[in-house]
Design a protein around this motif. Sequence first.
Motif, mmCIF file in Angstrom:
data_model
loop_
_atom_site.group_PDB
_atom_site.id
_atom_site.type_symbol
_atom_site.label_atom_id
_atom_site.label_comp_id
_atom_site.label_asym_id
_atom_site.label_seq_id
_atom_site.Cartn_x
_atom_site.Cartn_y
_atom_site.Cartn_z
ATOM 1 N N LEU A 120 16.918 -12.067 -0.487
ATOM 2 C CA LEU A 120 16.473 -11.787 -2.072
ATOM 3 C C LEU A 120 14.971 -11.975 -2.243
ATOM 4 C CD1 LEU A 120 19.411 -13.700 -4.162
ATOM 5 C CD2 LEU A 120 18.633 -11.201 -4.200
ATOM 6 N N GLN A 121 14.431 -12.983 -1.624
ATOM 7 C CA GLN A 121 12.952 -13.119 -1.979
ATOM 8 C C GLN A 121 12.155 -12.078 -1.359
ATOM 9 O OE1 GLN A 121 11.409 -16.127 -3.515
ATOM 10 N NE2 GLN A 121 10.252 -14.552 -3.880
ATOM 11 N N ALA A 122 12.659 -11.464 -0.238
ATOM 12 C CA ALA A 122 12.120 -10.339 0.432
ATOM 13 C C ALA A 122 12.182 -9.227 -0.323
ATOM 14 C CB ALA A 122 12.690 -10.098 1.851
ATOM 15 N N PHE A 123 13.134 -8.963 -1.155
ATOM 16 C CA PHE A 123 13.138 -7.790 -1.962
ATOM 17 C C PHE A 123 12.544 -7.982 -3.148
ATOM 18 C CE2 PHE A 123 16.914 -6.464 0.558
ATOM 19 C CZ PHE A 123 16.749 -5.177 0.814
ATOM 20 N N VAL A 124 12.442 -9.039 -3.599
ATOM 21 C CA VAL A 124 11.426 -9.413 -4.736
ATOM 22 C C VAL A 124 9.931 -8.874 -4.378
ATOM 23 C CG1 VAL A 124 10.322 -10.956 -6.309
ATOM 24 C CG2 VAL A 124 12.737 -11.014 -5.816
ATOM 25 N N HIS A 125 9.339 -9.557 -3.073
ATOM 26 C CA HIS A 125 8.319 -9.009 -2.624
ATOM 27 C C HIS A 125 8.236 -7.606 -2.479
ATOM 28 C CE1 HIS A 125 7.523 -13.167 -2.821
ATOM 29 N NE2 HIS A 125 7.814 -13.515 -1.420
ATOM 30 N N TYR A 126 9.134 -7.094 -2.032
ATOM 31 C CA TYR A 126 9.012 -5.528 -1.660
ATOM 32 C C TYR A 126 8.858 -4.963 -2.962
ATOM 33 C CZ TYR A 126 11.306 -1.094 -0.823
ATOM 34 O OH TYR A 126 11.571 0.255 -0.639
ATOM 35 N N ASP A 137 8.989 11.724 3.614
ATOM 36 C CA ASP A 137 9.383 11.926 2.280
ATOM 37 C C ASP A 137 9.034 10.965 1.239
ATOM 38 O OD1 ASP A 137 10.297 14.251 3.358
ATOM 39 O OD2 ASP A 137 12.430 13.493 3.521
ATOM 40 N N LYS A 138 9.027 9.716 1.590
ATOM 41 C CA LYS A 138 9.132 8.785 0.329
ATOM 42 C C LYS A 138 7.729 8.030 0.542
ATOM 43 C CE LYS A 138 10.598 4.738 -1.711
ATOM 44 N NZ LYS A 138 9.545 5.178 -2.704
ATOM 45 N N VAL A 139 7.237 7.491 1.468
ATOM 46 C CA VAL A 139 5.641 6.863 1.345
ATOM 47 C C VAL A 139 4.749 8.045 1.515
ATOM 48 C CG1 VAL A 139 4.661 5.026 2.502
ATOM 49 C CG2 VAL A 139 6.727 4.975 2.525
ATOM 50 N N GLU A 140 4.852 8.633 2.503
ATOM 51 C CA GLU A 140 3.226 9.521 2.749
ATOM 52 C C GLU A 140 3.254 10.455 1.431
ATOM 53 O OE1 GLU A 140 3.199 11.846 6.515
ATOM 54 O OE2 GLU A 140 1.219 11.839 6.342
ATOM 55 N N LEU A 197 3.758 0.672 6.558
ATOM 56 C CA LEU A 197 2.940 1.723 6.165
ATOM 57 C C LEU A 197 2.190 1.768 4.605
ATOM 58 C CD1 LEU A 197 5.217 4.902 7.733
ATOM 59 C CD2 LEU A 197 2.907 4.179 8.199
ATOM 60 N N VAL A 198 3.297 0.937 3.942
ATOM 61 C CA VAL A 198 2.687 0.723 2.399
ATOM 62 C C VAL A 198 1.518 0.052 2.578
ATOM 63 C CG1 VAL A 198 3.115 -0.215 0.406
ATOM 64 C CG2 VAL A 198 5.056 1.307 1.481
ATOM 65 N N LEU A 199 1.452 -1.175 3.585
ATOM 66 C CA LEU A 199 0.332 -2.283 3.371
ATOM 67 C C LEU A 199 -1.022 -1.552 4.007
ATOM 68 C CD1 LEU A 199 2.075 -5.452 4.697
ATOM 69 C CD2 LEU A 199 0.984 -5.327 2.783
ATOM 70 N N LEU A 200 -0.471 -0.539 5.039
ATOM 71 C CA LEU A 200 -1.603 0.201 5.621
ATOM 72 C C LEU A 200 -2.450 1.221 4.734
ATOM 73 C CD1 LEU A 200 -0.281 0.916 9.196
ATOM 74 C CD2 LEU A 200 -2.085 -0.960 8.485
ATOM 75 N N HIS A 201 -1.387 1.831 3.876
ATOM 76 C CA HIS A 201 -2.135 2.874 2.860
ATOM 77 C C HIS A 201 -2.602 1.854 1.916
ATOM 78 C CE1 HIS A 201 -0.562 6.725 3.577
ATOM 79 N NE2 HIS A 201 0.365 6.288 3.879
ATOM 80 N N PHE A 202 -1.973 0.695 1.302
ATOM 81 C CA PHE A 202 -2.725 -0.169 0.401
ATOM 82 C C PHE A 202 -4.252 -0.563 0.873
ATOM 83 C CE2 PHE A 202 -1.677 -4.150 -2.289
ATOM 84 C CZ PHE A 202 -2.665 -3.795 -3.210
#
Length: 1493
Positions: free
Chosen positions: A1251-1257, A1309-1312, A1451-1456
């Motif tokens: 649950l905590q992981a999905f909150v952070h996600y 399709d989702k991140v990039e 990937l999201v962290l690297l983009h961020f």
Amino acid sequence: MEVARAGGAMYQRALPASPNWYCSRSSDVNSDGLMGVGAKNIVYLIDVSAASCTLEGELVGHRDLVSGFSFCQHPGQNHLCVSSSHDGKIRYWDSSSKSLLKEHEAHQSPITAVHWSPLDKNLVVSGDEKGVVVCYWFHTGDTFSLFPEPRTIFCITCSPHAWNTVAVGYKDGMIVLIDVSKKGLVMQRLRGHDDEIHSLAWSPLPGEDALYSRPEDSEGSGAGQATNGDSAGLEKGCYLASGSKDQTVKIWSTVKSKAVMTLKMPYLKKRGSAVDPSVKERLWLNVHWPKGRATQLVSSCYSGELVLWDLTKTGKLRWTLLGTSSEGQNHSRIVFNMSSVLLQDNRQLLLSTSMDRNIKCWDLDSLDCCWTLPTLGGFVYTLTFSPVGTGCLALGVGDHMIRVWNTLTTQNQYDIRSFWHGIKSKVTALAWHPKKEGSLAFGTDDGKVGIYEVYTNKPPQISSSYHRKTVYTLAWGPPVPPMSFGADRGKSTFSLYSCAGEGVILQHDPLKLSGEAYDIDQLIRNTNNIKHKLSPHTDLSWKPDGKVLAIGNEDGCIDVYQAPSLKLLCSIQQHHKIINTLQWHHDHSSPPELHCLLASGSSNAIVYVHDLRSVIENPPESPVVVTEPYRRLCGHTDKITDMAWSPHHEARLVTASYDGTAQVWDVLLEEALSNYRGHNGYLLSVDWSPVDPDVIWTGGKDFTAQEWRVSKQEFTKPPKGKKMTKLKEKKSNPNQKKKKTPGPGEMNGGPVTEGEKSVTGPEQSGEEDEGSSTSSSVPPPAASEMQRKPSAVPKTKDKPDTNLLKKKKPRSMLPLSTSMDHRPKEDLMQDCITLASVHHNHAPPAGCVPGEGEHIHFGLFSDRPALYRMFQSEEKGHVEAGHFDSVVYLRLWSGDLEGALQLAMERGELNDHLLSIAPMAGFEAWRRAVEAYVQQLCLQEQYLKAASHLLSINKVYEAIDLLRSHKVFREAIALVKARLPADDPVLKELYTGWAAVLEKDGHLSSAAKCYLAAGASFDAAKVLSRKNDVSSLKTASILARISGEDALAKSLALRCAKDLASAQNWVGAQDVLSSHESLLVHQLHLSTTELLTVMLEEARVIPQVSSSCHAWSSPDKGVATLQDRVRDVWEKLYEVSEASEGRRGAAALLQELKSLESPTPSASVSIRQVLQYSSIHLTHAVLSWLVDDDEELIKGLWQAVAWLRDARHFCVSAEVLRRLFPEKDVTVCSRKRQKTLHVSAEEGKAAANSLQAFVHYHRLYERWWSSSAHNQKVHSRDSLPETDLCARDKVEDKVEDKVEDKVEDKVEDKVEDKVEDRQSSESGKSTFSPTRSLDDLGLDASLLLSESHAACQATQRSVRLIQEQLAAMVQQHSGAQGGAPEPGDQQADTQTSSTTDPSDGHGSADAAEGSGDQETLLSLSVKMSELQKELCDLPDTLKTFPHPDVLECCLVLLHFSKSSPLVSESLRGDAEVLLRKFGSGPSALKASRRFLA
């Protein structure tokens, strides 16, 4: 040849019949100002060129309604005109001589439209209901027929610019332009209207330049278009206007072949006007294009207004209302026809006809009404001048209205007011008060009597005493007892007397019409000591001095009574038919010897005048009988309907008759002075002008009231031979009365050959019922008058047809003996001698046996054995003739009852009469007869009667079985309950059988009642629930609960509540469950679902569709968590808390909750069902909280969120997480109740970490997107603009794809793509640079970048990949064994092979190495075994409680990190390591190549 009558030589003024309704062109006007109007079957000619109109004459000849009329507009020929009729004839007239020139019958159906071409002086075009168009050339008489469209024609208009072009409008909204020179070639079909085409009008000027400059020229071009035509001949073009029932006017361009303008009728508030509000208005949209005005168009509107359109303007400036300068100028009902004329003084007049029965003339320059000509829509039953208001004429008309005409007005010759309030039927009688000005009494066809004060606006007073039939006569006279008692104490000096069709005369008090009216027959009986029944009264007349009353009776007798006691003075027995009219001679300015003259008219043609002076001045002690008249006036050839004495002459009388004429008499000389023949049909009313000795007014069947001069009439006596002519015609046409359409009545004073008494339709469409004319394809504009009885006003008493009264002679029972009495006279004489010998001699003559042979008839006149012999002979004759019923009766008469019954049973000819006398033959014979009759009745399907006869012999069960076998259950049950004990088992069997039949036929509620009556409550509830709708389920649940079927009641209540909840009717669902205490856990679940649903609707995450919700479900303004709100509702409404015990205890409720269904999450489940399933786990979590079980609490919360996430509702799961954990810490369950989670078990910890992981996600995505939204309001991941639900759905769909798809597809399709989209939308903007670290934002990188979860996810993806490859292999192998694969299978194979690329993840190196080799089933099986072993070695918590996709988070962290320094170098390094280790697939490598250079 029919001829028309010139009005100038016969009448001075007249009110014509109302113009026909629902005709596209039933009126027209020529260039000389002569207007022709079709009314009924006559065309009236009106001169409109002067300041006021003048009726010039009539064109008479059609046998049915005039449906069209048109003038020839060419110079030198404008006196020619044409008319069409429903009788199928087209007639051509000379309006100057009023004569018929030609006629033709080329049409086979009723004609609906006709037009004389304005360009070709010889061409006349007509159309009928079947769609046939006929062209007629007047100079040669040639005709030819065209059939352009198989539709009903409503209107036809010839072009004024091209002689061969004709526009035709149809009932279905089609407009067709045809070329009559090319055999009706269709040039254009103009489509755009949706309903009937009421009118067509060509622009008066050729070309289409007048409207080209308008900016709206193309407006409405899409609303109409032309197709399937040859537009040759229309190159120059011309505008065509059309009016339709669809409430629009369209302007069509013949060049563009489409509508260039659409005019919608303006809504105009109806002004107060004299129109019956109970009549529903309809729209008839007539259009007229005035001559020389190419940019101006006149159209009718909703309630009779006329609108002038300026086609060069827009908006409200486009139209102008006619007649706005003063009130009351406009028509009050819809307008049917318009025509215009340009006079020599350059004034252009517009003529209009309307449903309000007025013809109006308008000045098109000032837009004011010049004059109004009222018309009449029914028979003129009565007319009378006021004795007080000089020249004030009242007319009672069959169109439910009274007209009051001021005939002496000089400015307006037709100064008429109409009165209709309180009148619901034909006005058949009128009488002015002799002293009080403006007080007018009226009687109607439905028996009402009332008084109008015509000089006020008050509604009429209606007498509370009604007649049962038509009111014939009204008369004012002195009151008689009992109303005359107390006359000196404020009583009225006059009473109102009414005589009606039931033969009763009532005395009304005019000051108290609400009181009871008295029948004067009682006074007549008491005064004259009469015991016998009085003859029905038909007319009455008070002598002007009020001392004597004359009453006419149905038997032709006239009784004269002395007032006030009504003592009978004399009885006049001169007439032998019903008395129609009585009139006393006036007593002013006349010799006393004339004051006692009484004129009478009846249904015979002779008028009798009696001098009653001796009887009145010297009343006899006993009544005298008068059998000889004073004067006899002979000349009429039909019944007398009305009469009037001249107030200016001595002993001068005018009479009106059914022979169609009015006759003026010199009574003393018995001389006919003048005969008026101006009406078409019989006359009903007449009165002498009170101011002009030479003027008389008459009204009749032809819907007209006419003023004429005595001195100007050509004839002095009525036409002869009329009765004989009528009798001959009736004999030659015996079926005349069966005709539906009446003839035109008598023509020009000639005989009435049709329709005089056989009229059946209403007088005019709208007179009886306005809606009655809409059923036919073309609504008829008029029809003839309907009389309620043969002797309707005027009173008649015709002898019934004797042929109809003859009854069929019954068949003789003794035909042989009867026939012997019809022999020659000599044989009959010999029979008498022979019969005498039989009676007086001991032995009959030789060869004579009475009752046999030639002497069969002697059986009636001899002894009984002879009678029996006659019966035997008659029986043989009846058997040979097949008359077995007669044989039965003969046996019955002879006493052989058993033989009669036996024969009837054998022949199947038993009847009720035979059965009624069967007991005379004994019980057994009766029983056998009843049983045979029952079988006979069953064959005739008379089961109820058969059962009743079985009851007569006490066979109750047999009667019940008979009814049940034929499925007559209702009567069978009634019989059982009436005759058998209440506990008889047959009753339950009947109920059960009937219920089965009803259930099979779909009558479930009736079947349920049967089951209830049979004691099967369970079956009743089940059958009710079969309808499976909410009301049925609710009713079935209540029924089961009342009946004690608790288990069934609970299941039905649950089904009903689920259906209501699916429809978002939360209040109804809770109401259903509240009646069952054992369903508390379901109430808790529903309340949780309602809270969750309303919360998400308010957040605009899901569409708002809740139809009924509770007040407590509205959003909370505080910061309480969702689980806090659930507990608050439970404690308040259901008293469920930590302290609850028993059935409301949390532990017991947890056990019950396990019965609720929670299937495996799927993307195919609707969001509403997903919320219900998720709420089950949320309910489980809150109940676990109440029992202080943190392990189950955290797992319940995890399952509630997982259900939403696995069902691919990403945005919804994010919003639920935000509401569950507003502080982003899953260990903080509630600040309100100070609840912090403490979990020690591995599963609990794993669930909390997941649950905590999905909150952070979700928080990671929020921060990433917020960083690229410089200078904008910071939006959270799920705080997109509230109105942008589509954007939310797109994001949700993209995120959901990653859960089930391969990593490479998710990443690409989702991140990039999302990053690229955000970067492209934010190009040119500086990046956001926060100073806090990633840890300061509450994001735990160790939960998002877990290497163990990354390894587990990679292995699971590899397993899925191999499963897909194995499935593809099996499919290909099956296709090879079964032959050529199906096209769909081949396509599936292609798709499968295209998706089985090498994947990244653990063991991906081996997959990459073997990618170039041909995979076999063995190698794939080995790989699958290895991977399955790896998954088994992994901890169960990794697989049960997964974390967000680790590669995606990397990937999201690297983009961020590219746009923000929040991501530390070590964190970037960890992300790159995980990508290299677990993301070696092509797609993952492609997405991470910019970071892993």
